[in-house]
Scaffold this motif. Sequence first.
Motif, PDB file in Angstrom:
ATOM      1  N   LEU A 123      12.983   5.157  -5.504  1.00 47.83           N
ATOM      2  CA  LEU A 123      12.833   6.166  -4.454  1.00 47.83           C
ATOM      3  C   LEU A 123      11.514   5.978  -3.692  1.00 47.83           C
ATOM      4  O   LEU A 123      11.491   6.111  -2.457  1.00 47.83           O
ATOM      5  CB  LEU A 123      12.924   7.574  -5.040  1.00 47.83           C
ATOM      6  N   ALA A 124      10.444   5.639  -4.390  1.00 49.72           N
ATOM      7  CA  ALA A 124       9.167   5.359  -3.720  1.00 49.72           C
ATOM      8  C   ALA A 124       9.326   4.183  -2.756  1.00 49.72           C
ATOM      9  O   ALA A 124       8.766   4.188  -1.650  1.00 49.72           O
ATOM     10  CB  ALA A 124       8.073   5.067  -4.751  1.00 49.72           C
ATOM     11  N   ALA A 125      10.104   3.186  -3.151  1.00 52.35           N
ATOM     12  CA  ALA A 125      10.353   2.024  -2.296  1.00 52.35           C
ATOM     13  C   ALA A 125      11.177   2.400  -1.076  1.00 52.35           C
ATOM     14  O   ALA A 125      10.899   1.926   0.039  1.00 52.35           O
ATOM     15  CB  ALA A 125      11.047   0.922  -3.097  1.00 52.35           C
ATOM     16  N   ILE A 126      12.190   3.231  -1.260  1.00 53.98           N
ATOM     17  CA  ILE A 126      13.027   3.651  -0.129  1.00 53.98           C
ATOM     18  C   ILE A 126      12.201   4.424   0.892  1.00 53.98           C
ATOM     19  O   ILE A 126      12.282   4.178   2.099  1.00 53.98           O
ATOM     20  CB  ILE A 126      14.237   4.482  -0.619  1.00 53.98           C
ATOM     21  N   ILE A 127      11.379   5.351   0.415  1.00 57.06           N
ATOM     22  CA  ILE A 127      10.533   6.128   1.322  1.00 57.06           C
ATOM     23  C   ILE A 127       9.556   5.204   2.059  1.00 57.06           C
ATOM     24  O   ILE A 127       9.363   5.316   3.268  1.00 57.06           O
ATOM     25  CB  ILE A 127       9.794   7.246   0.559  1.00 57.06           C
ATOM     26  N   VAL A 158       0.828  -1.212   0.000  1.00 53.02           N
ATOM     27  CA  VAL A 158       0.000   0.000   0.000  1.00 53.02           C
ATOM     28  C   VAL A 158       0.862   1.260   0.000  1.00 53.02           C
ATOM     29  O   VAL A 158       0.617   2.200  -0.778  1.00 53.02           O
ATOM     30  CB  VAL A 158      -0.978  -0.007   1.200  1.00 53.02           C
ATOM     31  N   LEU A 159       1.873   1.298   0.863  1.00 54.22           N
ATOM     32  CA  LEU A 159       2.754   2.477   0.903  1.00 54.22           C
ATOM     33  C   LEU A 159       3.475   2.670  -0.432  1.00 54.22           C
ATOM     34  O   LEU A 159       3.532   3.790  -0.956  1.00 54.22           O
ATOM     35  CB  LEU A 159       3.775   2.349   2.037  1.00 54.22           C
ATOM     36  N   PHE A 160       4.012   1.581  -0.971  1.00 54.87           N
ATOM     37  CA  PHE A 160       4.729   1.683  -2.237  1.00 54.87           C
ATOM     38  C   PHE A 160       3.822   2.178  -3.358  1.00 54.87           C
ATOM     39  O   PHE A 160       4.177   3.084  -4.107  1.00 54.87           O
ATOM     40  CB  PHE A 160       5.361   0.341  -2.614  1.00 54.87           C
TER      41      PHE A 160
END
Length: 177
Positions: free
Chosen positions: A153-157, A121-123
């Motif tokens: 970058l979306a994955a890191i966040i 969901v976050l990703f």
Amino acid sequence: MMLHLVPKIDFKDQPTPLWYILATWFYSGRIKPASGTWGTLAGLPLLYLLAWFPLTSSAVSFLVLTAIIFIVGLWVSHHYVTRTGETDPSAIVIDEVAGMALVFAFLPDPMQWSWCLLGFVLFRLFDALKPWPISVIDKKIHGPLGIMLDDVLAAIISGVIIIIAQPFLESHFSYVF
């Protein structure tokens, strides 16, 4: 709302090239709407398979997998973009698979459904909304590198949020996490 497939590139009676199959992650990127979500979901079986085996379920294994998918993603994205002339085609979803592999590296327990759901969901949220700094990469870096990098970058966040939220979630929602 109906799901439909975007038109396939015409390969003139030749077998579909490997770069196309991988770029669309086994054609999941052709499903509309929300091709990125479908591509992310299509990548989950590989990630669960790796998480299931003790030797490949570590964060390092998922980081190595992310690097491999990223490099392959650069190659297949180049072929796709060159062939179609599109700058960031939604049918390319190997970037979502690389991003979700990186999210798995951050998960406290990749076999626990609640962590996987939260990571997913976050990703998807960060990948779809592209807040700063993801939006900067999306606008400034083009071509295969831009296609792949915004998802990383979306994955890191997403991963950082999971790490920060882990103590709270485990102490207040221990029946789920």
